[in-house]
Every structure is written in structure tokens, then in C-alpha cells.
Enzyme design. Structure first.
Site, PDB file in Angstrom:
ATOM      1  N   SER A 120       0.752  -1.155  -0.056  1.00  0.00           N
ATOM      2  CA  SER A 120      -0.098  -0.016  -0.163  1.00  0.00           C
ATOM      3  C   SER A 120       0.824   1.285  -0.052  1.00  0.00           C
ATOM      4  O   SER A 120       0.543   2.408  -0.500  1.00  0.00           O
ATOM      5  CB  SER A 120      -0.897   0.039   1.248  1.00  0.00           C
ATOM      6  N   HIS A 141      -2.216  -3.649  -6.454  1.00  0.00           N
ATOM      7  CA  HIS A 141      -2.910  -3.176  -5.181  1.00  0.00           C
ATOM      8  C   HIS A 141      -4.260  -3.508  -4.948  1.00  0.00           C
ATOM      9  O   HIS A 141      -5.279  -2.826  -5.507  1.00  0.00           O
ATOM     10  CB  HIS A 141      -2.665  -1.917  -4.930  1.00  0.00           C
ATOM     11  N   GLU A 153      -5.561  -1.417  -8.193  1.00  0.00           N
ATOM     12  CA  GLU A 153      -4.605  -0.707  -8.715  1.00  0.00           C
ATOM     13  C   GLU A 153      -3.448  -1.281  -9.357  1.00  0.00           C
ATOM     14  O   GLU A 153      -2.716  -2.119  -8.622  1.00  0.00           O
ATOM     15  CB  GLU A 153      -4.165   0.546  -7.781  1.00  0.00           C
ATOM     16  N   ASN A 191      -5.126   5.886  -2.055  1.00  0.00           N
ATOM     17  CA  ASN A 191      -4.529   6.526  -0.838  1.00  0.00           C
ATOM     18  C   ASN A 191      -4.050   7.821  -1.038  1.00  0.00           C
ATOM     19  O   ASN A 191      -3.821   8.564   0.012  1.00  0.00           O
ATOM     20  CB  ASN A 191      -3.415   5.554  -0.331  1.00  0.00           C
TER      21      ASN A 191
HETATM   22  N1  NAD Z   1      -4.745  -5.086   5.224  1.00  0.00           N
HETATM   23  C1  NAD Z   1      -5.283  -4.321   4.443  1.00  0.00           C
HETATM   24  O1  NAD Z   1      -6.184  -3.358   4.590  1.00  0.00           O
HETATM   25  C2  NAD Z   1      -4.009  -4.032   3.233  1.00  0.00           C
HETATM   26  C3  NAD Z   1      -4.839  -3.318   1.989  1.00  0.00           C
HETATM   27  C4  NAD Z   1      -3.781  -3.279   0.953  1.00  0.00           C
HETATM   28  C5  NAD Z   1      -2.664  -3.731   0.959  1.00  0.00           C
HETATM   29  N2  NAD Z   1      -2.177  -4.363   1.939  1.00  0.00           N
HETATM   30  C6  NAD Z   1      -0.777  -4.886   1.916  1.00  0.00           C
HETATM   31  O2  NAD Z   1      -0.975  -6.167   1.647  1.00  0.00           O
HETATM   32  C7  NAD Z   1       0.216  -6.857   2.632  1.00  0.00           C
HETATM   33  C8  NAD Z   1      -0.325  -7.657   3.510  1.00  0.00           C
HETATM   34  O3  NAD Z   1      -1.181  -7.262   4.288  1.00  0.00           O
HETATM   35  P1  NAD Z   1      -1.995  -7.869   5.297  1.00  0.00           P
HETATM   36  O4  NAD Z   1      -3.223  -7.112   6.041  1.00  0.00           O
HETATM   37  O5  NAD Z   1      -2.775  -9.239   4.777  1.00  0.00           O
HETATM   38  O6  NAD Z   1      -1.166  -8.711   6.178  1.00  0.00           O
HETATM   39  P2  NAD Z   1      -1.509 -10.094   7.468  1.00  0.00           P
HETATM   40  O7  NAD Z   1      -0.556  -9.507   8.628  1.00  0.00           O
HETATM   41  O8  NAD Z   1      -2.779 -10.125   7.634  1.00  0.00           O
HETATM   42  O9  NAD Z   1      -0.641 -11.133   6.553  1.00  0.00           O
HETATM   43  C9  NAD Z   1       0.491 -11.134   6.333  1.00  0.00           C
HETATM   44  C10 NAD Z   1       0.958 -12.645   5.946  1.00  0.00           C
HETATM   45  O10 NAD Z   1       2.331 -12.667   5.561  1.00  0.00           O
HETATM   46  C11 NAD Z   1       3.070 -13.714   6.426  1.00  0.00           C
HETATM   47  N3  NAD Z   1       4.490 -13.396   5.986  1.00  0.00           N
HETATM   48  C12 NAD Z   1       5.143 -12.765   6.643  1.00  0.00           C
HETATM   49  N4  NAD Z   1       6.363 -12.438   5.873  1.00  0.00           N
HETATM   50  C13 NAD Z   1       6.776 -13.432   5.305  1.00  0.00           C
HETATM   51  C14 NAD Z   1       7.593 -13.826   4.220  1.00  0.00           C
HETATM   52  N5  NAD Z   1       8.885 -13.177   4.409  1.00  0.00           N
HETATM   53  N6  NAD Z   1       7.222 -14.922   3.429  1.00  0.00           N
HETATM   54  C15 NAD Z   1       6.092 -15.643   3.335  1.00  0.00           C
HETATM   55  N7  NAD Z   1       5.154 -15.094   4.184  1.00  0.00           N
HETATM   56  C16 NAD Z   1       5.106 -13.952   5.026  1.00  0.00           C
HETATM   57  C17 NAD Z   1       2.576 -13.605   7.670  1.00  0.00           C
HETATM   58  O11 NAD Z   1       3.068 -14.866   8.445  1.00  0.00           O
HETATM   59  C18 NAD Z   1       1.013 -13.367   7.477  1.00  0.00           C
HETATM   60  O12 NAD Z   1       0.283 -14.776   7.371  1.00  0.00           O
HETATM   61  C19 NAD Z   1       1.123  -5.410   3.200  1.00  0.00           C
HETATM   62  O13 NAD Z   1       2.064  -5.417   2.109  1.00  0.00           O
HETATM   63  C20 NAD Z   1      -0.071  -4.758   3.221  1.00  0.00           C
HETATM   64  O14 NAD Z   1       0.365  -3.215   3.306  1.00  0.00           O
HETATM   65  C21 NAD Z   1      -2.936  -4.589   3.033  1.00  0.00           C
END
Ligand code: NAD
Length: 510
Positions: A120, A141, A153, A191
Site C-alpha cells: 500500500s 494493489h 490499482e 490513498n
Molecule cells: N490489510 C489491508 O487493509 C491492506 C490493504 C491493501 C494492501 N495491504 C498490503 O498487503 C500486505 C499484506 O497485508 P495483510 O493485511 O494481509 O497482512 P497480514 O498480517 O494479515 O498477513 C501477512 C502474512 O504474511 C506472512 N508473511 C510475513 N512475512 C513473510 C515472508 N517473508 N514470506 C512469506 N510469508 C510471510 C505472515 O505470516 C502473514 O500470514 C502488506 O504489504 C499490506 O501493506 C494491506
């Protein structure tokens, strides 16, 4: 480029899981991996339950749910993603961890496999830096929750090959979502565009123009937004929204339009985060915000006469039409008469400025916001200067509430509440277009779907409200406050000057 069929997903958290769901439902072969094996298996179970629920609710056929399950495979190691034509990462939001992952993946996948990031806030160009083939790295995204948020995106980094983004545009559509294209700039489209509302809402509150719940009610009921800035921040939580405000401000090197507010800094420090802590800008009881009772509506005096300042043609026409409908006794003298309620209709100016400029009686002058449709709006907004007398403010309130429309009374503010917040939203969107971060079409589409703003997106909204009025509001705000955050984007100014719609891209490509 061949059509993508096998998609690797790294990270099985909220986002990875959501991407896996829609990809499998679209008939793609999904390989899901997470460093935490429990997380990957939990995702598989949750997805199975989700598909069962969708079948029970009649949203998915049993056959389609069965097929989706068959398309999902949980992988024990990163090596298992070797066959993927595309790998998307949705892991922790840390640049070095994402870089390491892509470096490792390059040793596993084929030379033409696309590497996509769901980040993000990080730069796609920076994530690609460690890769041998940065041309294959692109931003993809999604928004949370993925199945319901229909916009995605696609972000081209500095070194991304455009055909890679094109392939993801096509794949996104195949997955039933709407694809928009952006350049690698902080906040991408959604954003970035989202700065306008919260930042200006906080500025209005910081100037003590109105309490949080009044600002929200005005945005919803006068301007037609689904939620006001404080309701939105309570939903997201200040632990998320305040750092994002600081980060975008820093990434644009102190751009005044994005200047965050100490209000959220103090509340974050105090742990008053929003719904998740039971208290934010609102206090919550049984999940519902506790609101103060609305003020009683005063009675209209039988002999009340009003005079409507003629200087702003649009404001004068709209206010006159409304007061006629409400049955007001209107004095049409050229100059403000004695013993009469004086109504002014500023666009971006405060009442004090108009009083001084036109020599009006400050005790009897009340301003009405006429930017929005007055007859169909479910809220009207008025303000007096700090020298206004209560009886005249009450008279205006009574008259404007005569058809039972709620009236908000705010403190004297250049641009009321909604004028300045909406003008900022439009201006920020115009500047995203001016910077060629995305096309005008994609900005409207992304913001409409990603933020749920009214009126077809911020550029179309500005057009509908009147681009010339938005420009006038911004110019007056800039002149009154001296704050550079209100300077109009050239995109807005030039289109108003040429009489072209805000959604016009321009006839000659640069
Ligand atoms: N949550 C949101 O609203 C949102 C929206 C858009 C984008 N994002 C982006 O998406 C990504 C994930 O967000 P999320 O909310 O799903 O996070 P989350 O914490 O729910 O999940 C992340 C997962 O990744 C795993 N992980 C961490 N490091 C790892 C690695 N090196 N190799 C493999 N697995 C790994 C963790 O074990 C976890 O299960 C981030 O970059 C975040 O910025 C999040």
C-alpha cells in the site's frame, strides 16, 4: 505475453487470502504459501467455509465452490511456486523483507514470471531494485476486503515493462474486478486522493469550527458522502490512519495539502484509536456512537423579514429560490435595510470578511452555504461572525428548518465545512491528474470504487458542483488564510479558464 493461468500467492493473511479467493473463483490455479504454515492452512480452512457460506446464501453454485476448492493448493515451500506465471506477495509491509522475497523468487520461477507486490505504501521501483529483472516487477494493489472492494490499482515502477502491467490489467478483469493504472508515486491513486477529506476535516476541527459529529453530519447529509472524516478514522483506527498521514506528507516533502494534524497525534499517543478501543472521536455503546441530542429548533417570528445579499449571482439565486419556497418575507431593497436578517452566500470567504468588505451590520448577518442543492439536501448549514446576535442566528435557523430540514450552525469559517472539504478533495484529485499519476478516467473510477465518494468520483463531482465555484472557493480560501494548501491545481484552473470539463485529458499528449 501468454494468458496467465497459474498464480502464486505469498502471504496468507487478510489480503493473500482474499486474492486467493477471487483468483480460485475465476478458475485460476492458485499456489498459496506463507512462512507460517499454520497461517496457510488456516487460510485454506477459512476459504472453504467462505465458499460454503456463499453456496448457502445462493451467491455461488455448489459446482463453482467445488471447482474453486480444487483450484487452491497450499504449498509447503517457496520452491513449490516454480510453475507460476505470476507471483503476488502480500506479506509484511517492510521493504527489505519484500526485496529479499523477490530476490529468492527470481532463483525459483521462470525468467518471464511476473512478480507483483500488493504493497500500500512502498515504492514499486524500490522493491524491484534488488531484482535481476526489475522489468517484471509491478504493483498489484487490492483493497480490503478483496472480494467486496472491486477496484485494483496496477502500478508501473520506473523499470516495469508496460506489457507486464497490461497483462495484470487483463487478469484483473478476468477475476471480475475493475483495473486502474497508476504511476509509482506515494499513495498511488486511492490513498493519495483520500488525503483531501481527513486532512481538511481535521483542520476544520482544529479551528474549532464545529464538533466532530457535526462535521460528519454535514459531510453525509449536506454533501452526500457515505461517511464523514471522523467516522471513517474511527473505523480505520488512528494506529493505521495517523502514520499513513505522516508518511504521505513526508513522501511529498511537506506538501501543505497533506499536512497532518496534532489532533490525531495526541489521540494516538493517548490510545484513543477508534472503534477498536471503544472510544475514538465518538464514544461507543453496544457498537453505536453516543451522540449529543440535537438542539431544539427556535420559532420563526411572524414579522421576520430577510434581505439576501445580491453580490454572488449563484448564491443569491439559490438562496432566493429556497427562501421563497420556505415562504420567507424577502425585502428586495438594493441596500441592506434596518431591522432585517441579512443573508450572505459566500464561496470560500468567511462572514467577517464580507462584513468588513460591504460594511454590513455584524449583529444581523448570517451566511448560508449554497454550494450544494438546497432543496433536496437533508441538512443546511449556516454561520455568523463572532459578533452575531443570538436572536438573528435563531431567526435564520428557524426559517431554514421550517420544512423540517435539520440545520447545522457552525463558527465563522472561510468555506464553511463542506465547501472547503469538498474543494480540497476535488483539488487533490485534479493534482493527481496534473502529475500524470493516472488518467482522469481512472482517478474517478478508483476513488468512486475505492472510497465510495458520491457523484462518479472527485473530478466528476467537482464538475457537477461547478468547477468555477470550486476554483472560487479555493482562491478565496487561499487569499483569506494565506495557506498554500488551498492553492488551486493548474489542472483545475486551466480547465475552468478554457471552459473544459475536469475530466478532459487535454488534446495533445506531452
Ligand atoms: N490489510 C489491508 O487493509 C491492506 C490493504 C491493501 C494492501 N495491504 C498490503 O498487503 C500486505 C499484506 O497485508 P495483510 O493485511 O494481509 O497482512 P497480514 O498480517 O494479515 O498477513 C501477512 C502474512 O504474511 C506472512 N508473511 C510475513 N512475512 C513473510 C515472508 N517473508 N514470506 C512469506 N510469508 C510471510 C505472515 O505470516 C502473514 O500470514 C502488506 O504489504 C499490506 O501493506 C494491506
Amino acid at each position: 505475453m501468454q494468458q496467465i493461468q497459474t498464480v502464486g500467492i505469498v502471504g496468507a493473511g487478510a489480503m493473500g487470502r482474499g486474492i486467493a479467493q477471487i483468483a480460485a473463483q475465476a478458475g485460476l490455479d492458485v499456489l498459496l504459501f506463507d512462512v507460517n504454515a499454520d497461517a496457510a492452512h488456516a487460510a485454506e480452512q477459512t476459504l472453504a467455509q467462505t465458499w460454503d457460506k456463499l453456496v448457502a446464501r445462493g451467491k455461488l453454485s455448489a459446482q463453482a465452490a467445488h471447482a474453486a476448492r480444487q483450484h487452491l493448493r497450499v504449498c509447503a515451500s517457496l520452491q513449490d511456486l516454480a510453475q507460476a506465471a505470476l507471483v503476488v506477495e502480500a506479506i509484511v509491509e517492510k521493504l527489505d523483507v519484500k526485496r529479499d522475497l523477490f530476490k529468492q523468487l527470481e532463483q525459483i520461477v521462470s525468467a518471464d514470471c511476473i512478480l507483483a507486490s500488493n504493497t500500500s505504501s512502498l515504492s514499486i521501483t524500490a522493491i524491484a531494485l534488488a531484482c535481476e529483472r526489475p522489468a517484471r516487477v509491478v504493483g498489484w494493489h487490492f483493497f480490503n476486503p478483496v472480494p467486496l472492494m472491486k477496484v485494483v490499482e496496477i502500478i508501473d515502477g520506473l523499470r516495469s515493462d508496460p506489457s507486464v502491467g497490461d497483462a495484470l490489467m487483463e487478469l484483473t478483469r478476468r477475476m471480475g474486478h475493475t483495473a486502474v493504472r497508476a504511476r509509482d508515486m506515494p499513495g498511488f491513486i486511492v490513498n493519495h486522493a483520500g488525503r483531501g477529506m481527513n486532512i481538511e476535516g481535521l483542520k476544520v476541527a482544529q479551528e474549532s469550527i464545529a464538533p466532530f459529529h457535526v462535521i460528519d453530519a454535514i459531510l453525509r447529509e449536506q454533501a452526500g458522502f457515505r461517511m464523514g472524516p471522523f467516522e471513517l478514522m474511527d473505523l480505520t483506527g488512528l494506529d493505521v490512519s495517523h502514520p499513513v498521514m505522516e508518511s504521505i506528507f513526508a513522501q511529498f516533502y511537506g506538501e501543505p495539502r497533506f499536512r497532518p494534524s496534532p489532533i490525531t497525534a495526541v489521540r494516538l499517543a493517548g490510545g484513543v484509536l477508534g472503534r477498536k478501543t471503544g472510544e475514538g472521536f465518538y464514544r461507543y455503546e453496544d457498537g453505536k456512537p453516543v451522540l449529543p441530542p440535537a438542539a431544539a429548533v427556535p420559532r420563526v417570528a411572524a414579522d421576520l423579514k430577510i434581505w439576501i445579499a445580491p453580490w454572488h449571482p449563484v448564491g443569491h439565486a439559490r438562496a432566493s429560490a429556497l427562501f421563497n419556497t420556505l415562504g420567507a418575507q424577502i425585502d428586495t431593497s438594493a441596500q441592506p435595510p434596518e431591522d432585517t436578517l441579512l443573508i450572505v452566500t459566500p464561496f470560500g470567504q468567511d462572514v467577517a470578511t464580507l462584513i468588513q468588505h460591504h460594511g454590513l451590520d455584524a449583529r444581523r448577518t448570517v451566511a448560508l452555504d449554497t454550494l450544494f442543492e438546497l432543496n433536496t439536501a437533508s441538512r443546511r448549514v449556516i454561520m455568523g461572525s463572532l459578533a452575531v446576535q443570538r436572536k438573528w442566528l435563531d431567526a435564520a435557523h428557524a426559517l431554514l428548518a421550517a420544512d423540517n430540514t435539520p440545520v447545522s450552525i457552525i463558527h465563522d469559517s472561510a468555506g464553511f465545512v463542506a465547501q472547503r472539504i469538498v474543494a480540497n478533495i476535488v483539488n487533490v484529485a485534479c493534482d493527481i491528474a496534473q502529475q500524470s499519476i493516472a488518467s482522469a478516467h481512472d482517478i474517478d473510477l478508483a476513488v468512486k470504487l475505492g472510497l465510495g465518494y458520491p457523484g462518479g468520483g472527485p473530478l466528476s463531482l467537482g464538475q457537477t458542483l461547478g468547477a468555477d465555484l470550486i476554483l472560487e472557493i479555493l482562491r478565496n480560501l487561499h487569499a483569506t488564510t494565506g495557506d498554500m494548501r488551498y492553492r488551486a491545481s493548474p489542472w483545475l484552473r486551466q480547465r475552468v479558464q478554457l471552459g473544459l470539463p475536469l475530466t478532459t485529458q487535454g488534446s495533445i499528449a506531452a
